[in-house]
Design a protein around this motif. Structure first.
Motif, short mmCIF file in Angstrom:
data_model
loop_
_atom_site.label_atom_id
_atom_site.label_comp_id
_atom_site.label_asym_id
_atom_site.label_seq_id
_atom_site.Cartn_x
_atom_site.Cartn_y
_atom_site.Cartn_z
N VAL A 97 0.84 -1.20 0.00
CA VAL A 97 0.00 0.00 0.00
C VAL A 97 0.87 1.25 0.00
O VAL A 97 0.59 2.22 -0.73
CB VAL A 97 -0.95 -0.01 1.21
CG1 VAL A 97 -1.66 1.34 1.34
CG2 VAL A 97 -1.97 -1.13 1.09
N LEU A 170 -3.77 4.84 -7.78
CA LEU A 170 -4.84 4.89 -6.79
C LEU A 170 -5.87 3.80 -7.05
O LEU A 170 -6.40 3.18 -6.11
CB LEU A 170 -5.51 6.27 -6.81
CG LEU A 170 -4.63 7.44 -6.36
CD1 LEU A 170 -5.38 8.76 -6.55
CD2 LEU A 170 -4.20 7.28 -4.91
N GLN A 171 -6.17 3.56 -8.32
CA GLN A 171 -7.12 2.51 -8.68
C GLN A 171 -6.63 1.14 -8.24
O GLN A 171 -7.39 0.34 -7.67
CB GLN A 171 -7.36 2.54 -10.20
CG GLN A 171 -8.41 1.55 -10.69
CD GLN A 171 -8.54 1.59 -12.21
OE1 GLN A 171 -7.60 1.90 -12.92
NE2 GLN A 171 -9.73 1.25 -12.69
N CYS A 173 -4.42 0.56 -5.92
CA CYS A 173 -4.33 0.56 -4.46
C CYS A 173 -5.70 0.25 -3.84
O CYS A 173 -5.80 -0.57 -2.91
CB CYS A 173 -3.81 1.91 -3.96
SG CYS A 173 -3.56 1.98 -2.18
N VAL A 174 -6.74 0.88 -4.33
CA VAL A 174 -8.09 0.64 -3.81
C VAL A 174 -8.49 -0.82 -4.05
O VAL A 174 -9.06 -1.49 -3.16
CB VAL A 174 -9.10 1.60 -4.46
CG1 VAL A 174 -10.52 1.21 -4.10
CG2 VAL A 174 -8.82 3.03 -4.03
N VAL A 177 -6.61 -3.06 -1.57
CA VAL A 177 -7.16 -2.98 -0.21
C VAL A 177 -8.45 -3.79 -0.10
O VAL A 177 -8.72 -4.43 0.92
CB VAL A 177 -7.38 -1.51 0.19
CG1 VAL A 177 -8.14 -1.42 1.51
CG2 VAL A 177 -6.06 -0.78 0.30
N ARG A 178 -9.26 -3.77 -1.14
CA ARG A 178 -10.55 -4.47 -1.11
C ARG A 178 -10.41 -5.97 -1.29
O ARG A 178 -11.08 -6.76 -0.62
CB ARG A 178 -11.47 -3.91 -2.19
CG ARG A 178 -11.97 -2.49 -1.92
CD ARG A 178 -12.86 -2.03 -3.06
NE ARG A 178 -13.43 -0.70 -2.79
CZ ARG A 178 -14.19 -0.03 -3.65
NH1 ARG A 178 -14.51 -0.57 -4.82
NH2 ARG A 178 -14.66 1.17 -3.33
#
Length: 225
Positions: A97, A170-171, A173-174, A177-178
């Motif tokens: 992350v 960012l895409q 990374c999100v 995380v999910r």
């Protein structure tokens, strides 16, 4: 997102194709104009292709910037993750992350600085002129040598490409995380070719594939006697 993904891929594909065609035409023109063929040589010499190299460089720069964003989305960038993979899952999660956010921060800074540079390099004048706004004392900005194109159009690849890379970081990374998954590119896969069945292939007995050692054969025969 599908529209953006398709647009990204089409931009990279068209730029590569166009750069290849322009380069091929320039090479044919250069060597063809040196051959003494009546009419054809005069026709080739009348064509000015001094702009071909400059245009090819510009297209490759744009292709590289948008191709880098495509690489972030698909996971084709080369990375050294030997130490990361040896960490415990919780620590590995934090490092990944952090790396993705660091990439987003870096490309975001480059996009912001690039946008300011492009704006001051002539985009301010060009946009105001296009909208019919009084440019006042705004500088028009320089142009390229051969194409005489405003340089701010060329340098726009920096804020646009870096901004897209920031969004892709960012895409990813999100999504990580999910789901806990990162985009991965299979180097052995070729688009358009169906993969074969994953079933195991039964190989014959190795003793029937590789030649026997002659010494062992003699011992076997001797033992049989």
């Amino acid at each position: 997102m599908r529209f953006l993904d398709a647009l990204e891929e089409w931009i990279v594909t068209l730029l590569i194709a166009a750069a290849t065609i322009v380069t091929f035409a320039a090479v044919v023109h250069r060597y063809g104009s040196g051959v003494a063929i009546p009419v054809v040589q005069d026709w080739l010499l009348s064509i000015n292709m001094a702009w071909a190299q400059e245009l090819t460089i510009i297209m490759f720069v744009w292709m590289a910037k948008f191709g880098a964003a495509y690489g972030v989305r698909t996971g084709i960038h080369v990375g050294v993750d030997v130490l990361i993979n040896k960490l415990k899952p919780a620590m590995r999660f934090k490092f990944i992350v952090f790396g993705l956010l660091a990439g987003a921060f870096f490309t975001g800074v480059i996009a912001a600085i690039g946008a300011r540079f492009v704006w001051e390099n002539g985009a301010h004048f060009g946009i105001f002129k296009l909208l019919g706004i009084d440019t006042g004392g705004v500088l028009e900005g320089p142009t390229t040598v051969d194409l005489e194109m405003p340089t701010w159009m060329v340098y726009s690849a920096i804020p646009l490409g870096s901004g897209l890379m920031c969004f892709r970081f960012l895409q990813v990374c999100v999504a990580f995380v999910r789901t806990g998954n990162l985009p991965h590119h299979d180097e052995g896969h070729v688009d358009g070719i169906d993969q074969e069945s994953d079933e195991y292939v039964e190989f014959p007995d190795p003793s029937r594939v590789y030649p026997h050692d002659l010494h062992d054969d003699k011992q076997t025969k001797g033992g049989g006697k």
